[in-house]
Scaffold this active site. Sequence first.
Site, PDB file in Angstrom:
ATOM      1  N   ARG A 133       0.583  -1.511   0.020  1.00  0.00           N
ATOM      2  CA  ARG A 133       0.132   0.359  -0.019  1.00  0.00           C
ATOM      3  C   ARG A 133       0.818   1.439  -0.359  1.00  0.00           C
ATOM      4  O   ARG A 133       1.949   1.516   0.580  1.00  0.00           O
ATOM      5  CB  ARG A 133      -0.562  -0.377   1.283  1.00  0.00           C
TER       6      ARG A 133
ATOM      7  N   GLU B 297      -4.008   6.876  -4.930  1.00  0.00           N
ATOM      8  CA  GLU B 297      -4.183   6.543  -6.105  1.00  0.00           C
ATOM      9  C   GLU B 297      -5.489   7.092  -6.846  1.00  0.00           C
ATOM     10  O   GLU B 297      -6.221   7.461  -5.838  1.00  0.00           O
ATOM     11  CB  GLU B 297      -3.890   5.398  -6.465  1.00  0.00           C
TER      12      GLU B 297
ATOM     13  N   HIS C 183      -0.819   0.163 -10.000  1.00  0.00           N
ATOM     14  CA  HIS C 183      -1.289  -0.773  -9.019  1.00  0.00           C
ATOM     15  C   HIS C 183      -1.808  -2.181  -9.357  1.00  0.00           C
ATOM     16  O   HIS C 183      -3.153  -2.327  -9.541  1.00  0.00           O
ATOM     17  CB  HIS C 183      -2.340  -0.440  -8.264  1.00  0.00           C
TER      18      HIS C 183
HETATM   19  C1  8YV Z   1      -6.504  -4.813  -6.087  1.00  0.00           C
HETATM   20  C2  8YV Z   1      -5.195  -4.734  -3.758  1.00  0.00           C
HETATM   21  O1  8YV Z   1      -5.082  -4.470  -7.178  1.00  0.00           O
HETATM   22  O2  8YV Z   1      -5.971  -7.631  -2.594  1.00  0.00           O
HETATM   23  C3  8YV Z   1      -5.637  -5.743  -2.886  1.00  0.00           C
HETATM   24  O3  8YV Z   1      -6.122  -5.300  -1.578  1.00  0.00           O
HETATM   25  O4  8YV Z   1      -5.392  -4.197  -3.850  1.00  0.00           O
HETATM   26  C4  8YV Z   1      -5.894  -5.430  -5.550  1.00  0.00           C
HETATM   27  O5  8YV Z   1      -5.330  -6.994  -5.028  1.00  0.00           O
HETATM   28  C5  8YV Z   1      -7.892  -3.955  -5.773  1.00  0.00           C
HETATM   29  O6  8YV Z   1      -8.211  -4.702  -4.753  1.00  0.00           O
HETATM   30  C6  8YV Z   1      -8.628  -4.429  -6.876  1.00  0.00           C
HETATM   31  O7  8YV Z   1      -8.420  -2.998  -7.630  1.00  0.00           O
END
Ligand code: 8YV
Length: 315
Positions: free
Chosen positions: A235, A264, A282
Amino acid sequence: MTQQARPNILLIAPVLDSLLDRLSSAFEVHRLYEQDEPLAWLAAEGTRVQAVVTRGDVGISNAVLEQLPQIGLIAIFGVGTDAVDLDYARKANIAVTITSGVLTNDVADMAMGLLLSGARRLCLGDRFVREGQWLRQAPALGTQVSGKRVGIVGMGNIGRAIAQRATAFDMSVSYISCTPKPELPYTRCGDIYTLARENDFLIVAASGGAANRGLIDASVLEAMPAHAWLVNIARGTLVDENALIQALQRKAIAGAALDVFEEEPHVPEALIALDNVILQPHVGSATAETRQKMSDVVFANVDAFFKGRPLPNAV
Ligand code: 8YV
């Protein structure tokens, strides 16, 4: 079942079309992100919503949750729960599910890809060829990866998968984690400074959230050797972005390879201007195969919730 009798679910942010289609075939799906007046929509329709689907990076705010008094499930498309107030959810008796297990390998692959891209100058090399510079001069030298030392911040599933891959590159692995992992063949460091000081690569793979906010701050970056690279696939909030920009500008560290950012999709111009960074939007879990599996997991959890069955991926 008639249209009206179908359970109502609220989608906070766009998901894969195939998941949207599947959810829409079984439930009444409302898309908050398409409402011109989301707050007015919530005030008028919020009481009908029984479950929410959201993304890990988006989550759901308490202000929105307060408008959903009947909600019993937040199904997250992702593994990060940092954008959901889990205490609030627990007190309000709202179950939370994640897409555990299916994205680990992709995110670990991305971490190694970023590490290799940075150390071996892959993006710069690509630019060098495309711009015809190769015709005029020799490419600059990169940094060796094999046999080097990697420090991993966070030894959960993703941290372990990264460590496995790093081991295949003959790298020595050390880590910090909240709990000891005596079963692992890697060195556990007592503190983040030692980890930062004693490694050639520092990979951030810990969970987000308030407890870890700004974990990689100016003093941690200061502890890293000048030849070291920072990789973040976790993150953006775990790294103090301003401190990182300053460290990169001063060449206090060799570079940073980042898949995630504080705000983001906004990436500071100061980062974009630097050559010693690799920037990704991301996409750690963004392969067709994994996003399909994540969609299947989300659907399975929503489906189980409405059928009154145990939730397969509750946190
Ligand atoms: C994804 C994520 O990009 O798993 C997570 O928490 O941040 C990522 O796998 C996101 O949730 C989808 O946009």
